[in-house]
Design an enzyme around this catalytic site. Structure first.
Site, mmCIF file in Angstrom:
data_model
loop_
_atom_site.group_PDB
_atom_site.id
_atom_site.type_symbol
_atom_site.label_atom_id
_atom_site.label_comp_id
_atom_site.label_asym_id
_atom_site.label_seq_id
_atom_site.Cartn_x
_atom_site.Cartn_y
_atom_site.Cartn_z
ATOM 1 C CG ASP A 47 4.339 23.996 28.671
ATOM 2 O OD1 ASP A 47 4.930 23.431 29.601
ATOM 3 O OD2 ASP A 47 3.970 25.192 28.730
ATOM 4 C CB SER B 254 3.116 30.471 32.631
ATOM 5 O OG SER B 254 4.446 30.176 32.391
ATOM 6 C CG HIS C 219 3.929 25.175 32.672
ATOM 7 N ND1 HIS C 219 4.289 25.660 31.434
ATOM 8 C CD2 HIS C 219 3.783 26.249 33.467
ATOM 9 C CE1 HIS C 219 4.366 26.980 31.496
ATOM 10 N NE2 HIS C 219 4.072 27.360 32.718
#
Ligand SMILES: [Ca+2]
Ligand SMILES: [Ca+2]
Ligand SMILES: [Ca+2]
Ligand SMILES: [Ca+2]
Length: 517
Positions: free
Chosen positions: A166, A385, A207
């Site tokens: 990520d 996600s 994230h």
């Protein structure tokens, strides 16, 4: 032996009815206990069965012993023959222990005390654990991943490493640091071993940290939340914070692939409903190499999110990461078990798990970075996600109980254990050729950690992949406007494609199958 007191009692009943019908019943049988046995007011006694004389019974003996020591007989203790509970009446008796010591019929006695016992349900001191509905939904029963029973059996992902591919991983956080694996980590954007995210003003590089928290946030540290596999290690590969090339993806998919067991990838091509893209040749080769050579030959598990382009009619079949047979493709459902507006549909979706929904529904609570305006904890992680890392965590639980599951075993077990749910009349469940229920919205159904782990324990490995690629067969058939279904027969088998594609001039289908026929 065991029936003799019963026989004795039966005889007394008979005698009672025959010769003395008016006599008090309580002469032979204990009177109804007049007082409850409060704490410290009861004694367990074991009577000498050998001292029961002919025509008597243990019950009768218990009654007379109780009277002799100033207690009331509250009856046999469970199924333990000769053991009775004697209780103090309203008034305190004299020295009960001494009286029981002296009684020739009493072999053993013990005054009862309150025992401290705690239920084996898991409790955590993490302040946000009560809000982690995806782990234990107390409001909507059944709408969680059913993991608490797995934890109660000490299955928490110990020995397994999940890597989050990520935008970085803030491994210094209280909820990440104890479970952080530097051995599995790398930074491909800065080309160094430390995947710490960069706060750069333009982007929110939180994230990866949020996804990592869902997987392995540390439990019982009085901080934020708890991960699905809070005993697992979590690594980070920083690759999304900068220009991305095919070769970088290829490196990422195989980075430390003997350390990292599961790769969690919550990203993909643009979800605009127009993009058809996926891994390019090197990325494809790396995915294939990972399942062949990674994890000591059992194959890395690549978990990918199905995509967030639902509102643009995007379809995860257009997404080469999702439609790869080497990936576990995970979609999202909201707290009601329904497909949220953003979730994409496709045939290549293996299963779904929980994430955010419409505004009034709860999102996922997880760790967050503490850089910029972050606090180290968030209740706002959303989209597919947030679903894929939950699946990656569940796979870690499976691999703890069966480290030698192959990448194909994991996909098969998901297929067998995912549960069909009735949240949505439009789910359009069908039965596939192998007899499994499947829906374009929900794949084979909801992931269930309890079922996954239990199936993993007893699973017999499936054979290696056998594949065959046909030569190109040109059909030159148009896909009809309605229904948008194309049926084609090849080698005596009928294949049917139906799609919501906005049709172009032609389509190139590659048929891939895991079965021999
Ligand atoms: Ca770095
Ligand atoms: Ca925590
Ligand atoms: Ca997509
Ligand atoms: Ca896939």
């Amino acid at each position: 032996m065991a029936s003799s007191p019963q026989m004795c009692l039966s005889l007394y009943r008979l005698l009672l009815l025959t010769i003395s019908p008016l006599r008090s019943h309580s002469f032979f049988f204990p009177s109804q206990p007049s007082s409850p046995c409060g704490p410290g007011r009861s004694w367990a006694v074991r009577l000498d069965a050998g001292s029961v004389t002919a025509g008597c019974s243990l019950e009768r003996l218990a009654h007379s012993v109780a009277e002799e020591v100033g207690l009331e007989n509250h009856g046999q203790i469970g199924q333990l023959e000769g053991h009775y509970l004697l209780c103090q009446g309203v008034e305190d008796s004299a020295d009960v222990d001494s009286a029981l010591d002296r009684n020739p019929h009493v072999l053993w006695h013990s005054q009862e005390h309150i025992l401290r016992r705690s239920k084996r349900s898991v409790t955590f001191n993490d302040p946000k654990y009560p809000s982690q509905w995806h782990l234990h939904n107390d409001v909507k029963q059944g709408m969680d991943i059913n993991v608490t029973g797995v934890w109660e059996r000490n299955i928490t992902g110990v020995g397994i490493t999940v890597v989050v591919v990520d935008d970085g991983l803030q491994h210094t956080l209280a909820d990440i640091q104890p479970n952080y694996s530097p051995e599995g980590s790398y930074d491909l954007n800065s080309n160094d071993p430390d995947p710490m995210p960069h706060p750069d003003g333009h982007s929110d590089n939180h994230h990866g940290t949020r996804c990592a928290g869902e997987i392995a946030a540390v439990s019982n540290n009085r901080f934020c939340a708890v991960g699905v596999a809070y005993g697992a290690k979590v690594a980070g590969i920083r690759v999304l914070d900068g220009p991305l090339t095919d070769s970088m993806e290829a490196v990422a998919f195989n980075k430390h692939y003997q350390v990292n067991d599961v790769y969690s990838c919550s990203w993909g091509p643009d979800d605009d409903g127009r993009t058809v893209d996926g891994p390019h040749p090197l990325g494809k080769a790396a995915l294939q190499h990972g399942v062949i050579a990674g994890r000591r030959g059992f194959g890395n598990i690549f978990v990918v999110a199905s995509g967030n382009g639902g509102q643009y009619d995007d379809n995860c079949n257009y997404d080469g990461y999702a439609n790869s047979i080497y990936t576990v493709t995970i979609g999202a459902v909201d707290e009601n078990g329904k497909r949220p507006f953003y979730a994409e549909e496709c045939a290549s979706m293996l299963a779904v798990t929980f994430s955010s929904g419409s505004r009034q529904l709860r999102s996922i609570v997880t760790s967050d970075w503490s850089l910029q305006s972050g606090t180290g904890c968030t209740d706002g992680h959303t989209g597919t996600s947030a679903a894929a890392p939950l699946a990656a965590g569940m796979v870690a639980l499976m691999l703890q109980v069966r480290p030698c599951l192959s990448w194909r075993d994991v996909q098969h077990i998901i297929t067998y254990t995912a549960t069909q749910h009735d949240a949505d009349a439009q789910a359009d469940w069908g039965i596939n050729g192998a007899g499994f229920h499947h829906s374009y919205k929900y794949g084979f159904g909801l992931l269930n950690a309890w079922r996954l782990v239990n199936a993993a324990k007893v699973w017999e490995s499936v054979p290696f992949l056998v594949s065959y690629q046909s030569p190109i067969l040109k059909t030159n058939e148009g896909i009809p406007e309605y229904p948008k279904t194309l049926t084609h027969t090849w080698n005596g088998k009928r294949f049917r494609w139906s799609s919501t594609l906005k049709l172009n001039d032609w389509l190139h289908f590659i048929l891939r199958t895991n079965s021999c026929y």
